[in-house]
Design a protein around this motif. Structure first.
Motif, PDB file in Angstrom:
ATOM      1  N   GLN A  13       1.623 -18.449 -29.998  1.00 32.91           N
ATOM      2  CA  GLN A  13       1.121 -18.457 -28.664  1.00 32.91           C
ATOM      3  C   GLN A  13       0.616 -17.445 -28.269  1.00 32.91           C
ATOM      4  O   GLN A  13       0.983 -16.249 -28.388  1.00 32.91           O
ATOM      5  N   PRO A  14      -0.545 -17.570 -27.456  1.00 37.39           N
ATOM      6  CA  PRO A  14      -1.097 -16.262 -26.746  1.00 37.39           C
ATOM      7  C   PRO A  14       0.168 -15.741 -25.905  1.00 37.39           C
ATOM      8  O   PRO A  14       0.884 -16.402 -25.312  1.00 37.39           O
ATOM      9  N   GLY A  15       0.124 -14.392 -26.029  1.00 36.38           N
ATOM     10  CA  GLY A  15       1.231 -13.611 -25.377  1.00 36.38           C
ATOM     11  C   GLY A  15       2.356 -13.396 -26.072  1.00 36.38           C
ATOM     12  O   GLY A  15       3.684 -12.744 -25.837  1.00 36.38           O
ATOM     13  N   GLY A  16       2.526 -13.969 -27.423  1.00 35.54           N
ATOM     14  CA  GLY A  16       3.521 -14.043 -28.233  1.00 35.54           C
ATOM     15  C   GLY A  16       3.393 -12.632 -29.193  1.00 35.54           C
ATOM     16  O   GLY A  16       2.518 -11.809 -29.073  1.00 35.54           O
ATOM     17  N   SER A  17       4.668 -12.563 -30.196  1.00 35.84           N
ATOM     18  CA  SER A  17       4.624 -11.443 -30.894  1.00 35.84           C
ATOM     19  C   SER A  17       4.814 -11.818 -32.301  1.00 35.84           C
ATOM     20  O   SER A  17       5.353 -12.787 -32.644  1.00 35.84           O
ATOM     21  N   LEU A  18       4.407 -11.048 -33.069  1.00 37.68           N
ATOM     22  CA  LEU A  18       4.492 -11.112 -34.606  1.00 37.68           C
ATOM     23  C   LEU A  18       4.898  -9.959 -35.173  1.00 37.68           C
ATOM     24  O   LEU A  18       4.044  -8.864 -34.536  1.00 37.68           O
ATOM     25  N   ARG A  19       5.473  -9.570 -36.276  1.00 40.57           N
ATOM     26  CA  ARG A  19       5.653  -8.453 -37.128  1.00 40.57           C
ATOM     27  C   ARG A  19       5.040  -8.469 -38.472  1.00 40.57           C
ATOM     28  O   ARG A  19       5.872  -9.439 -39.087  1.00 40.57           O
ATOM     29  N   LEU A  20       3.993  -7.809 -39.073  1.00 38.28           N
ATOM     30  CA  LEU A  20       3.607  -7.964 -40.150  1.00 38.28           C
ATOM     31  C   LEU A  20       4.416  -6.929 -41.085  1.00 38.28           C
ATOM     32  O   LEU A  20       4.516  -5.805 -40.297  1.00 38.28           O
ATOM     33  N   SER A  21       4.769  -7.120 -42.308  1.00 40.38           N
ATOM     34  CA  SER A  21       5.247  -6.227 -43.329  1.00 40.38           C
ATOM     35  C   SER A  21       4.489  -6.012 -44.528  1.00 40.38           C
ATOM     36  O   SER A  21       3.628  -7.053 -44.891  1.00 40.38           O
ATOM     37  N   CYS A  22       4.478  -5.084 -44.969  1.00 43.22           N
ATOM     38  CA  CYS A  22       3.439  -4.546 -46.128  1.00 43.22           C
ATOM     39  C   CYS A  22       4.319  -4.016 -47.209  1.00 43.22           C
ATOM     40  O   CYS A  22       4.770  -2.824 -47.006  1.00 43.22           O
ATOM     41  N   ALA A  23       4.885  -4.496 -48.298  1.00 41.72           N
ATOM     42  CA  ALA A  23       5.703  -3.845 -49.116  1.00 41.72           C
ATOM     43  C   ALA A  23       4.935  -3.222 -50.283  1.00 41.72           C
ATOM     44  O   ALA A  23       3.899  -3.939 -50.933  1.00 41.72           O
ATOM     45  N   ALA A  24       5.009  -1.979 -50.584  1.00 41.96           N
ATOM     46  CA  ALA A  24       4.260  -1.242 -51.653  1.00 41.96           C
ATOM     47  C   ALA A  24       5.279  -1.212 -53.085  1.00 41.96           C
ATOM     48  O   ALA A  24       6.409  -0.994 -52.802  1.00 41.96           O
ATOM     49  N   SER A  25       4.631  -1.384 -54.105  1.00 41.95           N
ATOM     50  CA  SER A  25       5.422  -1.189 -55.430  1.00 41.95           C
ATOM     51  C   SER A  25       4.347  -0.523 -56.482  1.00 41.95           C
ATOM     52  O   SER A  25       3.010  -0.636 -56.278  1.00 41.95           O
ATOM     53  N   GLY A  26       5.187   0.008 -57.249  1.00 42.90           N
ATOM     54  CA  GLY A  26       4.062   0.872 -58.350  1.00 42.90           C
ATOM     55  C   GLY A  26       3.669   2.163 -58.022  1.00 42.90           C
ATOM     56  O   GLY A  26       3.024   2.901 -58.838  1.00 42.90           O
ATOM     57  N   PHE A  27       3.977   2.534 -56.858  1.00 38.01           N
ATOM     58  CA  PHE A  27       3.678   3.955 -56.356  1.00 38.01           C
ATOM     59  C   PHE A  27       4.492   4.277 -55.333  1.00 38.01           C
ATOM     60  O   PHE A  27       5.070   3.621 -54.544  1.00 38.01           O
ATOM     61  N   THR A  28       4.218   5.516 -54.787  1.00 35.88           N
ATOM     62  CA  THR A  28       5.189   6.028 -53.778  1.00 35.88           C
ATOM     63  C   THR A  28       4.211   6.097 -52.519  1.00 35.88           C
ATOM     64  O   THR A  28       3.505   6.833 -52.407  1.00 35.88           O
ATOM     65  N   PHE A  68      -0.293  -3.013 -30.265  1.00 31.07           N
ATOM     66  CA  PHE A  68       0.134  -3.014 -31.241  1.00 31.07           C
ATOM     67  C   PHE A  68       0.563  -1.720 -31.680  1.00 31.07           C
ATOM     68  O   PHE A  68       0.453  -0.685 -31.100  1.00 31.07           O
ATOM     69  N   THR A  69       1.801  -1.682 -32.759  1.00 30.84           N
ATOM     70  CA  THR A  69       2.344  -0.490 -33.265  1.00 30.84           C
ATOM     71  C   THR A  69       2.518  -0.499 -34.494  1.00 30.84           C
ATOM     72  O   THR A  69       3.158  -1.352 -35.237  1.00 30.84           O
ATOM     73  N   ILE A  70       2.157   0.655 -35.305  1.00 30.17           N
ATOM     74  CA  ILE A  70       2.181   0.821 -36.461  1.00 30.17           C
ATOM     75  C   ILE A  70       3.240   1.718 -36.904  1.00 30.17           C
ATOM     76  O   ILE A  70       3.507   2.709 -36.450  1.00 30.17           O
ATOM     77  N   THR A  71       4.057   1.537 -37.940  1.00 30.68           N
ATOM     78  CA  THR A  71       5.296   2.254 -38.401  1.00 30.68           C
ATOM     79  C   THR A  71       5.039   2.109 -40.183  1.00 30.68           C
ATOM     80  O   THR A  71       4.752   1.049 -40.471  1.00 30.68           O
ATOM     81  N   ARG A  72       5.920   3.000 -40.542  1.00 31.85           N
ATOM     82  CA  ARG A  72       6.188   3.247 -42.037  1.00 31.85           C
ATOM     83  C   ARG A  72       7.801   3.453 -42.202  1.00 31.85           C
ATOM     84  O   ARG A  72       8.270   4.223 -41.362  1.00 31.85           O
ATOM     85  N   ASP A  73       8.216   2.977 -43.299  1.00 35.24           N
ATOM     86  CA  ASP A  73       9.536   3.170 -43.560  1.00 35.24           C
ATOM     87  C   ASP A  73       9.596   3.878 -45.220  1.00 35.24           C
ATOM     88  O   ASP A  73       9.586   2.888 -46.112  1.00 35.24           O
ATOM     89  N   ASN A  74       9.245   4.995 -45.310  1.00 35.87           N
ATOM     90  CA  ASN A  74       8.915   5.527 -46.639  1.00 35.87           C
ATOM     91  C   ASN A  74      10.334   5.424 -47.620  1.00 35.87           C
ATOM     92  O   ASN A  74      10.035   5.094 -48.776  1.00 35.87           O
ATOM     93  N   ALA A  75      11.331   5.272 -47.028  1.00 33.79           N
ATOM     94  CA  ALA A  75      12.544   4.957 -47.885  1.00 33.79           C
ATOM     95  C   ALA A  75      12.536   3.567 -48.540  1.00 33.79           C
ATOM     96  O   ALA A  75      12.919   3.362 -49.865  1.00 33.79           O
ATOM     97  N   LYS A  76      11.960   2.659 -47.787  1.00 30.85           N
ATOM     98  CA  LYS A  76      11.764   1.325 -48.397  1.00 30.85           C
ATOM     99  C   LYS A  76      10.293   1.030 -49.039  1.00 30.85           C
ATOM    100  O   LYS A  76      10.198  -0.239 -49.314  1.00 30.85           O
ATOM    101  N   ASN A  77       9.442   1.983 -48.890  1.00 31.88           N
ATOM    102  CA  ASN A  77       8.186   1.925 -49.439  1.00 31.88           C
ATOM    103  C   ASN A  77       7.426   0.667 -48.594  1.00 31.88           C
ATOM    104  O   ASN A  77       6.865  -0.198 -49.451  1.00 31.88           O
ATOM    105  N   THR A  78       7.789   0.709 -47.558  1.00 28.55           N
ATOM    106  CA  THR A  78       7.017  -0.588 -46.706  1.00 28.55           C
ATOM    107  C   THR A  78       6.387   0.114 -45.469  1.00 28.55           C
ATOM    108  O   THR A  78       6.918   0.858 -44.954  1.00 28.55           O
ATOM    109  N   MET A  79       5.542  -0.603 -44.816  1.00 33.13           N
ATOM    110  CA  MET A  79       4.696  -0.425 -43.712  1.00 33.13           C
ATOM    111  C   MET A  79       4.909  -1.591 -42.854  1.00 33.13           C
ATOM    112  O   MET A  79       4.926  -2.864 -43.209  1.00 33.13           O
ATOM    113  N   TYR A  80       4.629  -1.487 -41.438  1.00 31.21           N
ATOM    114  CA  TYR A  80       4.754  -2.498 -40.573  1.00 31.21           C
ATOM    115  C   TYR A  80       3.791  -2.585 -39.529  1.00 31.21           C
ATOM    116  O   TYR A  80       3.161  -1.303 -39.235  1.00 31.21           O
ATOM    117  N   LEU A  81       3.349  -3.818 -39.107  1.00 28.77           N
ATOM    118  CA  LEU A  81       2.480  -3.681 -37.566  1.00 28.77           C
ATOM    119  C   LEU A  81       3.193  -4.608 -36.787  1.00 28.77           C
ATOM    120  O   LEU A  81       3.242  -6.151 -36.857  1.00 28.77           O
TER     121      LEU A  81
END
Length: 126
Positions: A13-28, A68-81
């Motif tokens: 709904q408008p005003g709400g929140s979501l967190r997107l994840s993006c898992a990377a594999s096959g590279f660092t 919006f806030t972008i973050t990355r967790d290099n240890a998990k090879n994952t990025m977030y929004l």
């Protein structure tokens, strides 16, 4: 095999929140800049946010600054929004992507990317 897989999209709904994840594999992931883009049907991709390996190297589109806030967790090879205070105009397919660490703004504004994920739908509606 190089892969980027997004998750976390959905209906909110408008005003709400979501967190997107993006898992990377096959590279660092640490060796690349990361970014999130979105596309409304019939329109060009828009760079939402991009970041290098330092928070000082972060770009946000004016339309999402402060929400919006972008973050990355290099240890998990994952990025977030993290998306807060969502608006109906944020409705789009969201894609994660990787690019060169040399020019974060160009990555987002000029879509200077190396590889994209398959996208995840975000719908903001009451």
């Amino acid at each position: 095999q190089l892969r980027l897989v997004e998750s976390g999209g959905g209906l909110v709904q408008p005003g709400g929140s979501l967190r997107l994840s993006c898992a990377a594999s096959g590279f660092t992931l640490e060796t690349y800049a990361i970014g999130w883009f979105r596309q409304v049907s019939g329109k060009e991709h828009e760079g939402v946010s991009c970041v290098g390996n330092s928070a000082d190297e972060t770009y946000y589109a004016d339309s999402v600054k402060g929400r919006f806030t972008i973050t990355r967790d290099n240890a998990k090879n994952t990025m977030y929004l993290q998306m807060n205070s969502l608006k109906p105009e944020d409705t789009a397919v969201y894609y994660c992507a990787i690019g060169a660490l040399t020019n974060i703004r160009a990555m987002c504004v000029l879509k200077a990317t190396h590889y994209w994920g398959q996208g995840t739908q975000v719908t903001v509606s009451s």
